[in-house]
Scaffold this motif. Structure first.
Motif, PDB file in Angstrom:
ATOM      1  N   THR A  87     -19.177   4.327 -21.379  1.00  0.00           N
ATOM      2  CA  THR A  87     -18.701   4.277 -22.767  1.00  0.00           C
ATOM      3  C   THR A  87     -19.568   3.326 -23.602  1.00  0.00           C
ATOM      4  O   THR A  87     -19.700   3.501 -24.801  1.00  0.00           O
ATOM      5  CB  THR A  87     -17.225   3.813 -22.846  1.00  0.00           C
ATOM      6  N   HIS A  88     -20.145   2.291 -22.958  1.00  0.00           N
ATOM      7  CA  HIS A  88     -21.089   1.390 -23.632  1.00  0.00           C
ATOM      8  C   HIS A  88     -21.804   0.561 -22.577  1.00  0.00           C
ATOM      9  O   HIS A  88     -21.507   0.677 -21.390  1.00  0.00           O
ATOM     10  CB  HIS A  88     -20.384   0.518 -24.679  1.00  0.00           C
ATOM     11  N   ALA A  89     -22.742  -0.278 -23.032  1.00  0.00           N
ATOM     12  CA  ALA A  89     -23.680  -0.908 -22.102  1.00  0.00           C
ATOM     13  C   ALA A  89     -23.189  -2.183 -21.420  1.00  0.00           C
ATOM     14  O   ALA A  89     -23.921  -2.765 -20.621  1.00  0.00           O
ATOM     15  CB  ALA A  89     -24.988  -1.190 -22.836  1.00  0.00           C
ATOM     16  N   SER A  91     -21.602  -4.899 -18.871  1.00  0.00           N
ATOM     17  CA  SER A  91     -21.625  -4.836 -17.407  1.00  0.00           C
ATOM     18  C   SER A  91     -20.263  -4.539 -16.765  1.00  0.00           C
ATOM     19  O   SER A  91     -20.214  -4.037 -15.645  1.00  0.00           O
ATOM     20  CB  SER A  91     -22.192  -6.137 -16.841  1.00  0.00           C
ATOM     21  N   ASP A  92     -19.164  -4.843 -17.457  1.00  0.00           N
ATOM     22  CA  ASP A  92     -17.864  -4.515 -16.862  1.00  0.00           C
ATOM     23  C   ASP A  92     -17.604  -2.998 -16.895  1.00  0.00           C
ATOM     24  O   ASP A  92     -16.585  -2.526 -16.393  1.00  0.00           O
ATOM     25  CB  ASP A  92     -16.712  -5.293 -17.527  1.00  0.00           C
ATOM     26  N   HIS A  93     -18.552  -2.239 -17.490  1.00  0.00           N
ATOM     27  CA  HIS A  93     -18.456  -0.764 -17.509  1.00  0.00           C
ATOM     28  C   HIS A  93     -19.616  -0.103 -16.755  1.00  0.00           C
ATOM     29  O   HIS A  93     -19.473   0.960 -16.185  1.00  0.00           O
ATOM     30  CB  HIS A  93     -18.406  -0.253 -18.961  1.00  0.00           C
ATOM     31  N   THR A  94     -20.782  -0.779 -16.770  1.00  0.00           N
ATOM     32  CA  THR A  94     -21.987  -0.189 -16.166  1.00  0.00           C
ATOM     33  C   THR A  94     -22.316  -0.778 -14.786  1.00  0.00           C
ATOM     34  O   THR A  94     -23.216  -0.291 -14.112  1.00  0.00           O
ATOM     35  CB  THR A  94     -23.221  -0.446 -17.062  1.00  0.00           C
ATOM     36  N   GLY A 143     -13.429   3.790 -24.458  1.00  0.00           N
ATOM     37  CA  GLY A 143     -14.092   2.513 -24.167  1.00  0.00           C
ATOM     38  C   GLY A 143     -13.405   1.356 -24.878  1.00  0.00           C
ATOM     39  O   GLY A 143     -12.196   1.404 -25.144  1.00  0.00           O
ATOM     40  N   ASP A 144     -14.187   0.336 -25.226  1.00  0.00           N
ATOM     41  CA  ASP A 144     -13.587  -0.878 -25.793  1.00  0.00           C
ATOM     42  C   ASP A 144     -13.401  -0.833 -27.309  1.00  0.00           C
ATOM     43  O   ASP A 144     -13.128  -1.863 -27.939  1.00  0.00           O
ATOM     44  CB  ASP A 144     -14.403  -2.108 -25.372  1.00  0.00           C
ATOM     45  N   VAL A 145     -13.503   0.369 -27.902  1.00  0.00           N
ATOM     46  CA  VAL A 145     -13.102   0.535 -29.297  1.00  0.00           C
ATOM     47  C   VAL A 145     -11.597   0.225 -29.388  1.00  0.00           C
ATOM     48  O   VAL A 145     -11.098  -0.266 -30.386  1.00  0.00           O
ATOM     49  CB  VAL A 145     -13.384   1.990 -29.773  1.00  0.00           C
ATOM     50  N   GLY A 182     -10.679   1.119 -22.874  1.00  0.00           N
ATOM     51  CA  GLY A 182     -11.596   0.537 -21.903  1.00  0.00           C
ATOM     52  C   GLY A 182     -10.854  -0.235 -20.830  1.00  0.00           C
ATOM     53  O   GLY A 182     -11.219  -0.219 -19.656  1.00  0.00           O
ATOM     54  N   HIS A 183      -9.804  -0.929 -21.244  1.00  0.00           N
ATOM     55  CA  HIS A 183      -8.978  -1.727 -20.330  1.00  0.00           C
ATOM     56  C   HIS A 183      -7.517  -1.581 -20.756  1.00  0.00           C
ATOM     57  O   HIS A 183      -7.231  -1.426 -21.931  1.00  0.00           O
ATOM     58  CB  HIS A 183      -9.352  -3.215 -20.405  1.00  0.00           C
ATOM     59  N   GLY A 184      -6.619  -1.678 -19.788  1.00  0.00           N
ATOM     60  CA  GLY A 184      -5.193  -1.600 -20.095  1.00  0.00           C
ATOM     61  C   GLY A 184      -4.644  -0.195 -19.917  1.00  0.00           C
ATOM     62  O   GLY A 184      -5.394   0.752 -19.654  1.00  0.00           O
TER      63      GLY A 184
END
Ligand SMILES: [Zn+2]
Length: 263
Positions: A87-89, A91-94, A143-145, A182-184
């Protein structure tokens, strides 16, 4: 009293061992979509089964949980991962990309159409936020939007970028779509609208106090600011944020306001 203390510490040990043995949680959304999540970051990981093979979205359960993620995936599908999306760059996603690339997964960075998965780009949390819509399960990975376990982080796109990102998400799927932050916990469009409303209330309040000449420390202890912040505390976590994060959120909001004014 002593007995009580011993009992609670045993219970504590018991819960932590359960957490260790099942450190990646699984939610089945549909025949073709599972949401996996590791304890360390709570990042929502999408496991999508397409006619082109398995697709992983944001494969990061925590550095020490990658093999548990492998096992979890194997317990659902007996196939390797074919494609990786982020969803984006951050590190907690990639962070797990390399792990799955080593196993033959292909990282897709540009626009694509994969079976039931479509992709759009917005700019809000980072300069490139990828939104993925999965038609078969009517689910949107945003993602984190959007975050249902933390405060909003609209730092790259500012007020305009945030609003445009939410509009773009609302235009995908229908009223019943599952909106996966992204989270939750996964949510829906009404909670996304509520999140947008609360975000604007937050920005306007910070702007008002900042323009009155209040400093960050003074804004932090404002009762209304605290109340608005609590609106993002969906799980009623006490306290919702460490003081440091509360302070940083106000500072970041002020820099977004200043940037908007300089445009
Ligand atoms: Zn994140």
């Amino acid at each position: 009293m002593k007995g009580f203390i011993i009992l609670t510490s045993t219970l504590f040990l018991l819960t932590s061992s359960i957490a260790l043995s099942s450190s990646v949680s699984v939610q089945k959304v549909s025949e073709h979509l599972h949401i996996l999540s590791g304890k360390e970051y709570g990042t929502n990981i999408g496991l999508v089964s397409t006619k082109y093979g398995l697709v992983l979205i944001d494969p990061m359960p925590g550095n020490n949980q990658l093999s548990t993620l492998d096992e979890t995936i194997r317990s659902i599908y007996d196939k390797p991962i074919s494609f990786i999306l982020n969803t984006h760059a951050h590190s907690d996603h990639t962070g797990g990309n390399a792990h799955f690339e080593k196993q033959g997964g292909k990282l897709i960075e540009s626009s694509f159409n994969l079976d039931d998965l479509t992709h759009i780009k917005v700019k809000s949390h980072t300069t490139i936020d990828n939104i993925y819509y999965h038609k078969e399960s009517n689910s949107i990975f945003v993602g984190d939007v959007f975050d249902t376990s933390w405060h909003p982080t609209f730092y790259a796109g500012g007020i305009k970028g945030f609003n445009e990102a939410i509009e773009a998400i609302l235009n995908l799927g229908d009223d019943q779509s599952l909106v996966i932050p992204g989270h939750g916990a996964p949510a829906n469009k009404p909670s996304l609208l509520e999140f947008r409303k609360n975000t604007f209330t937050w920005i306007h309040k910070i702007q008002e106090l900042y323009q009155k000449g209040l400093g960050v420390e003074q804004i932090m202890i404002d009762a209304q600011v605290k109340d608005i912040l609590e609106k993002f505390n969906i799980n009623n976590k006490p306290p919702f944020l460490p003081q440091k994060a509360h302070k940083k959120f106000i500072e970041k909001t002020i820099s977004v306001i200043n940037e908007e004014n300089n445009r």
